[in-house]
Design a protein around this motif. Structure first.
Motif, PDB file in Angstrom:
ATOM      1  N   PHE A 140      -8.656 -18.486  -3.494  1.00 15.55           N
ATOM      2  CA  PHE A 140      -9.479 -17.245  -3.540  1.00 15.55           C
ATOM      3  C   PHE A 140     -11.042 -18.709  -2.589  1.00 15.55           C
ATOM      4  O   PHE A 140     -10.811 -18.770  -1.506  1.00 15.55           O
ATOM      5  N   ILE A 141     -11.140 -17.125  -1.402  1.00 19.45           N
ATOM      6  CA  ILE A 141     -12.600 -17.699  -0.718  1.00 19.45           C
ATOM      7  C   ILE A 141     -13.491 -17.977  -1.021  1.00 19.45           C
ATOM      8  O   ILE A 141     -13.750 -17.033  -1.827  1.00 19.45           O
ATOM      9  N   SER A 142     -14.248 -19.209  -0.709  1.00 20.11           N
ATOM     10  CA  SER A 142     -15.506 -19.949  -1.378  1.00 20.11           C
ATOM     11  C   SER A 142     -16.775 -19.856   0.316  1.00 20.11           C
ATOM     12  O   SER A 142     -16.267 -20.282   1.036  1.00 20.11           O
ATOM     13  N   ASP A 143     -17.625 -18.366   0.172  1.00 17.30           N
ATOM     14  CA  ASP A 143     -18.179 -18.987   1.396  1.00 17.30           C
ATOM     15  C   ASP A 143     -19.813 -18.872   1.145  1.00 17.30           C
ATOM     16  O   ASP A 143     -20.668 -18.574   0.032  1.00 17.30           O
ATOM     17  N   PRO A 144     -20.342 -20.085   1.157  1.00 17.86           N
ATOM     18  CA  PRO A 144     -21.770 -21.141   0.315  1.00 17.86           C
ATOM     19  C   PRO A 144     -22.691 -19.484   1.203  1.00 17.86           C
ATOM     20  O   PRO A 144     -23.634 -20.384   0.335  1.00 17.86           O
ATOM     21  N   LEU A 145     -22.375 -18.908   2.108  1.00 18.06           N
ATOM     22  CA  LEU A 145     -23.833 -18.495   2.982  1.00 18.06           C
ATOM     23  C   LEU A 145     -24.000 -16.744   1.659  1.00 18.06           C
ATOM     24  O   LEU A 145     -24.582 -15.973   1.495  1.00 18.06           O
ATOM     25  N   LYS A 146     -22.630 -16.952   0.902  1.00 19.93           N
ATOM     26  CA  LYS A 146     -23.474 -16.015  -0.534  1.00 19.93           C
ATOM     27  C   LYS A 146     -22.676 -16.229  -2.241  1.00 19.93           C
ATOM     28  O   LYS A 146     -21.219 -16.372  -2.310  1.00 19.93           O
ATOM     29  N   PRO A 147     -23.352 -17.539  -2.458  1.00 23.37           N
ATOM     30  CA  PRO A 147     -22.236 -18.172  -3.463  1.00 23.37           C
ATOM     31  C   PRO A 147     -22.720 -17.564  -4.329  1.00 23.37           C
ATOM     32  O   PRO A 147     -23.504 -16.010  -5.173  1.00 23.37           O
ATOM     33  N   VAL A 148     -21.705 -17.734  -5.243  1.00 21.67           N
ATOM     34  CA  VAL A 148     -22.143 -16.741  -7.419  1.00 21.67           C
ATOM     35  C   VAL A 148     -22.668 -17.104  -7.429  1.00 21.67           C
ATOM     36  O   VAL A 148     -23.528 -19.179  -7.909  1.00 21.67           O
ATOM     37  N   PRO A 149     -23.489 -16.341  -8.348  1.00 21.72           N
ATOM     38  CA  PRO A 149     -25.044 -17.238  -8.984  1.00 21.72           C
ATOM     39  C   PRO A 149     -24.324 -17.268 -10.546  1.00 21.72           C
ATOM     40  O   PRO A 149     -23.764 -16.963 -10.377  1.00 21.72           O
ATOM     41  N   SER A 187     -17.129 -22.094  -6.746  1.00 23.06           N
ATOM     42  CA  SER A 187     -17.024 -23.936  -5.938  1.00 23.06           C
ATOM     43  C   SER A 187     -18.512 -23.312  -5.681  1.00 23.06           C
ATOM     44  O   SER A 187     -19.053 -24.351  -5.461  1.00 23.06           O
ATOM     45  N   THR A 188     -19.437 -21.943  -6.696  1.00 22.48           N
ATOM     46  CA  THR A 188     -19.849 -22.465  -6.223  1.00 22.48           C
ATOM     47  C   THR A 188     -21.019 -21.330  -7.770  1.00 22.48           C
ATOM     48  O   THR A 188     -20.336 -20.960  -8.465  1.00 22.48           O
ATOM     49  N   ALA A 189     -21.994 -21.626  -7.911  1.00 22.59           N
ATOM     50  CA  ALA A 189     -23.227 -21.326  -9.367  1.00 22.59           C
ATOM     51  C   ALA A 189     -24.393 -22.185  -8.448  1.00 22.59           C
ATOM     52  O   ALA A 189     -25.306 -22.334  -8.958  1.00 22.59           O
ATOM     53  N   PHE A 190     -25.592 -20.391  -7.903  1.00 20.40           N
ATOM     54  CA  PHE A 190     -26.189 -20.853  -7.371  1.00 20.40           C
ATOM     55  C   PHE A 190     -27.973 -20.344  -8.144  1.00 20.40           C
ATOM     56  O   PHE A 190     -27.288 -18.864  -8.434  1.00 20.40           O
ATOM     57  N   PRO A 191     -28.580 -20.583  -7.879  1.00 17.52           N
ATOM     58  CA  PRO A 191     -29.036 -22.045  -7.186  1.00 17.52           C
ATOM     59  C   PRO A 191     -29.271 -23.118  -8.460  1.00 17.52           C
ATOM     60  O   PRO A 191     -30.054 -24.155  -8.634  1.00 17.52           O
ATOM     61  N   LEU A 192     -28.235 -22.552  -9.633  1.00 19.96           N
ATOM     62  CA  LEU A 192     -28.141 -23.937 -10.611  1.00 19.96           C
ATOM     63  C   LEU A 192     -27.847 -25.166  -9.581  1.00 19.96           C
ATOM     64  O   LEU A 192     -28.869 -26.126  -9.991  1.00 19.96           O
ATOM     65  N   TRP A 193     -26.737 -25.137  -9.130  1.00 25.19           N
ATOM     66  CA  TRP A 193     -26.122 -26.753  -8.464  1.00 25.19           C
ATOM     67  C   TRP A 193     -26.381 -25.872  -6.576  1.00 25.19           C
ATOM     68  O   TRP A 193     -26.500 -24.722  -6.426  1.00 25.19           O
ATOM     69  N   ALA A 194     -26.869 -27.463  -6.258  1.00 29.00           N
ATOM     70  CA  ALA A 194     -27.327 -27.001  -4.585  1.00 29.00           C
ATOM     71  C   ALA A 194     -25.290 -26.392  -3.879  1.00 29.00           C
ATOM     72  O   ALA A 194     -24.658 -26.680  -4.423  1.00 29.00           O
ATOM     73  N   ARG A 195     -25.537 -25.609  -2.851  1.00 28.33           N
ATOM     74  CA  ARG A 195     -24.488 -25.719  -2.733  1.00 28.33           C
ATOM     75  C   ARG A 195     -23.773 -26.611  -1.750  1.00 28.33           C
ATOM     76  O   ARG A 195     -24.857 -27.148  -0.906  1.00 28.33           O
ATOM     77  N   ASN A 196     -22.475 -26.978  -1.434  1.00 27.41           N
ATOM     78  CA  ASN A 196     -21.841 -27.518  -0.696  1.00 27.41           C
ATOM     79  C   ASN A 196     -21.871 -27.275   0.663  1.00 27.41           C
ATOM     80  O   ASN A 196     -21.146 -25.509   0.348  1.00 27.41           O
ATOM     81  N   PRO A 197     -22.227 -27.459   1.586  1.00 30.44           N
ATOM     82  CA  PRO A 197     -21.071 -27.062   3.021  1.00 30.44           C
ATOM     83  C   PRO A 197     -20.069 -27.130   3.061  1.00 30.44           C
ATOM     84  O   PRO A 197     -20.002 -25.772   3.811  1.00 30.44           O
ATOM     85  N   GLN A 198     -19.637 -27.230   2.220  1.00 27.28           N
ATOM     86  CA  GLN A 198     -17.486 -27.483   2.599  1.00 27.28           C
ATOM     87  C   GLN A 198     -17.736 -27.759   3.972  1.00 27.28           C
ATOM     88  O   GLN A 198     -15.892 -27.721   4.437  1.00 27.28           O
ATOM     89  N   LYS A 199     -18.408 -28.363   4.477  1.00 29.61           N
ATOM     90  CA  LYS A 199     -17.988 -29.477   5.470  1.00 29.61           C
ATOM     91  C   LYS A 199     -17.926 -30.833   5.063  1.00 29.61           C
ATOM     92  O   LYS A 199     -19.497 -30.829   4.837  1.00 29.61           O
ATOM     93  N   PHE A 200     -17.239 -31.849   5.204  1.00 27.45           N
ATOM     94  CA  PHE A 200     -17.124 -32.953   4.664  1.00 27.45           C
ATOM     95  C   PHE A 200     -18.593 -33.469   5.962  1.00 27.45           C
ATOM     96  O   PHE A 200     -18.349 -33.751   6.992  1.00 27.45           O
ATOM     97  N   VAL A 201     -19.851 -34.054   4.951  1.00 25.69           N
ATOM     98  CA  VAL A 201     -20.827 -34.667   6.077  1.00 25.69           C
ATOM     99  C   VAL A 201     -21.464 -36.055   5.491  1.00 25.69           C
ATOM    100  O   VAL A 201     -20.652 -35.543   4.341  1.00 25.69           O
TER     101      VAL A 201
END
Length: 624
Positions: free
Chosen positions: A426-435, A580-594
């Motif tokens: 599946f495609i995970s987009d942190p700009l359109k996170p799953v509520p 991979s997302t459940a927002f805003p329960l959990w903060a979004r992961n950028p999906q780029k390691f920082v």
């Protein structure tokens, strides 16, 4: 000030004392109130309210029961009384010397406030203080200076006061005979503000309550001017999404010490480790009764982990646990019809707990024989599928059978590993996170609540949520104990969160019950969340040393879900959802390691394709 902040202030002020109790004059008519300052060993004075039954005398002595809180012991003033004293109306009427205390640095107490005061096991001077020493000094003063006490003390508290109760066990005062930490925090890295190091952004609006020091003793909230100006916004999902990356929160919290501590400690370093209560339980002297709710969105892990830790480190201790069909602290008040979200469990369940479990525990150890023959089981657990209480001599149950549920690429959930290799992506987009919830009216509250048993159809119908389910069950299946998800995954990015949800799918002909709060909900095909948890992939091998994913490389990620006791009935299905997302329960992961995801920029948030392989499985414990 909008309605949300009015509610926030009310909750923060009286959270530990009442939880919306009915008004009553009983306390004023039957108790005498005294307010004192008790001096701790380092000279700091803690404000304490003492309520003594009016019929107490040299011939009729009462035990002490105490709650220490950061949420205020209001109402202040010796002529002002709360609607309820103690854990329940029943215990108030039976009679105890009830004590409330503002912890150091809060409200009318002196000192400096810190979140989850670190424990000092070996105290070398009077300057070495923690919640254990403050509890010891308080009890010591009370038994020596409070008239007509019987020399026995107990402690209880819910949520943050539950933490003070759990830490108070370590006081080891000889008069402390019974302790009931209820919904306690045990470790901020795994419970409450984080889950496995994943930040609960749903707590965003609470930071003023916990991250602003007061300048003097006070009976009024000092953090009002630190509250976030939402400009009347009511949709927390959109408000926090529009805020963007977490560094943008400095607009609100640049001077909030707790927020700054959080974002500057992204890993499980010494700052968080020294706030872990579990490593300090060795010899436990008071009788302990942990209490929690299966649907406690704030502190589910705390009671379970403290109970298991004491069992492991001191098997000889009197140590019991109670888990009911409740949200956070809801066992302390009777609602008549007991519901969580849309699920109805029965009537007067809180009253049953208060009368048959809580009062029995305290009466035995503070008024009765005080031996280990309390008449209570080792574990009093509510089966949320059968909707009935069950008693166990051991938890987790010794004879539970392990069962593996495999995440098949065809969306099925077989109990044997698929014969051939497969996967689903599946495609995970942190700009359109799953509520995380369908109810937007709850997303700006003090903390989350209803999502723990909420209908998951809204999530499962999205393309960025994977769904696996069994065939219709031909017999009841009772899961009782621990759950571990063993995921085999890959991602095109270098970081990802993994969320696993265990769901009970109702039959297509399930009727609505008469107490359904949302009349637009159909219980037919209802997908009841039973348990869920998040695991940041960066911590898959170590919470102290995060690691990036190698793009497109198959990788093991284990996700531990908290315990359950739930019967999936004949005619239902067992479902697993992975996302991979459940927002805003959990903060979004950028999906780029920082290095520090709390300081990721908006540009660091990238789409990624995540893959789950069909040798992934969920290990559950089945009770026969």
């Amino acid at each position: 000030m909008n309605k949300f902040y009015t509610l926030l202030l009310v909750l923060a002020t009286v959270y530990s004392a009442a939880l919306a109790q009915p008004q009553s004059n009983y306390a004023k008519e039957h108790y005498t109130k005294k307010e004192v300052y008790i001096t701790m060993r380092d000279g700091v004075k803690l404000f304490t309210a003492i309520y003594t039954p009016k019929d107490a005398s040299a011939k009729k002595k009462y035990p002490i029961i105490m709650q220490r809180t950061c949420y205020s012991v209001a109402p202040y003033g010796e002529g002002n009384y709360p609607a309820r004293l103690g854990p329940s109306d029943l215990m108030m009427q039976e009679g105890y010397i009830v004590v409330y205390q503002d912890v150091r640095g809060r409200w009318k107490s002196e000192g400096t406030w810190t979140n989850m005061t670190p424990v000092i096991d070996t105290k070398k001077s009077k300057r070495d203080v923690d919640e254990g020493s403050d509890t010891y000094d308080t009890i010591d003063w009370l038994v020596k200076n409070t008239l007509f006490n019987n020399g026995r003390a107990g402690q209880w508290g819910i949520s943050y006061p539950g933490f003070y109760t759990a830490a108070g066990i370590l006081a080891n005062h000889p008069a402390l005979k019974a302790s009931s930490p209820q919904a306690p925090i045990s470790d901020f890295w795994f419970d409450d503000f984080h889950h496995n190091g994943a930040l609960l952004e749903s707590y965003f609006f609470t930071y003023p309550v916990f991250g602003v020091q007061k300048t003097d003793t006070t009976s009024k909230a000092w953090y009002n001017n630190q509250l976030v100006n939402t400009n009347g916004a009511r949709d927390g999902y959109q408000f926090l999404l529009d805020m963007g990356a977490l560094p943008n929160a400095d607009k609100y919290y640049k001077n909030n010490f707790f927020w700054q501590e959080t974002v500057n400690h992204p890993n499980y370093d010494e700052f968080w480790q020294k706030r872990d209560l579990l490593r300090h339980y060795n010899k436990v002297k008071p009788a302990v009764m942990l209490v929690g709710g299966w649907y406690d969105a704030e502190d589910l892990r705390g009671p379970l982990s403290i109970y298991k830790t004491i069992n492991q480190k001191d098997p000889s201790a009197y140590n019991t646990i109670v888990m009911g069909p409740f949200g956070h602290g809801r066992w302390s008040r009777e609602t008549g019809h007991t519901l969580h979200s849309n699920v109805y469990f029965g009537d007067s369940i809180a009253t049953f707990y208060q009368r048959n479990i809580e009062a029995k525990f305290f009466n035995h150890f503070l008024k009765g024989k005080g031996d280990k023959n309390s008449g209570l089981p080792k574990a009093y657990m509510y089966n949320t599928g059968k909707k009935e209480w069950a008693q166990f001599t051991q938890w987790p149950v010794a004879n539970a059978q392990h069962l593996k549920l495999y995440l098949s690429a065809d969306g099925k959930l077989p109990m044997t590993q698929p014969a051939s290799q497969g996967s689903v992506s599946f495609i995970s987009d942190p700009l359109k996170p799953v509520p995380y919830t369908e109810d937007n009216t709850t997303t700006m509250g003090f903390t989350p609540h209803n999502y723990m048993s909420e209908d998951q159809r809204f999530a499962g119908r999205r393309t960025d949520v994977l769904v696996f389910q069994t065939d219709v069950l031909q017999d009841d299946v009772t899961l009782g104990g621990e759950i571990m998800s063993h995921l085999k995954v890959a991602t095109t990015g270098t970081d990802a969160d993994w969320i696993v949800k265990l769901i009970d799918v109702y039959p297509a002909n399930e009727p609505n019950h008469p107490y359904l709060p949302n009349k637009n909900i159909l219980m037919a095909n209802y997908q009841q969340m039973v348990r869920s948890e998040i695991m940041p992939g960066r911590f898959r091998n170590s919470f102290e040393k995060p690691e990036a994913f190698v793009p497109n490389q198959k990788t093991n990620v284990d996700v531990k879900l908290q315990d359950v006791l739930h019967t999936f009935k004949k005619g239902h299905r067992i479902m697993i959802q992975v996302q991979s997302t459940a927002f805003p329960l959990w903060a979004r992961n950028p999906q780029k390691f920082v290095e520090n995801p709390y300081k990721a920029t908006d540009a660091d948030y990238v789409k990624a394709t995540h893959t789950v392989y069909n040798d992934s499985y969920i290990d559950v414990e089945v009770l026969k």
